[in-house]
Design a protein around this motif. Structure first.
Motif: not given
Length: 93
Positions: A11, A43-47, A50-51, A76
């Motif tokens: 990532y 990276f807690p923003e990884i969904d 969605r990704n 991303r």
């Protein structure tokens, strides 16, 4: 006898890239490898819903079964459509 595969999960942000090398069992999916890599804790923003994912630049589904030496790339979300970005640059020039 269990057979293991060596795979990588990567990532990247504009200023940072993380690559995790794993040994997984045959039949492991891209999503399983991402979870096993621990990259979601970094990276807690990884969904995962969605990704998008790829192997060496080719889009795959999260259910894709991995092969030895696959490199799972987590992409991303795009902030702006590349076509719109080119149009804006052309208008400015």
């Amino acid at each position: 006898m269990t057979h293991y595969l060596e795979v990588e999960v990567v990532y990247a942000l504009p200023d940072r890239q993380v690559m995790k090398r794993l040994h997984v069992t045959k039949g492991t999916t891209a999503e399983n490898a991402i979870v096993q890599s621990g990259i979601l804790e970094i990276f807690p923003e990884i969904d995962l819903a969605r990704n998008r994912y790829g192997i060496f630049g080719k889009l795959i589904k999260k259910e894709t079964v991995l092969h030895h030496r696959d490199r799972v790339e987590i992409y991303r979300p795009l902030i702006i459509d590349p076509k719109d970005a080119r149009r804006r640059r052309a208008t400015i020039s």
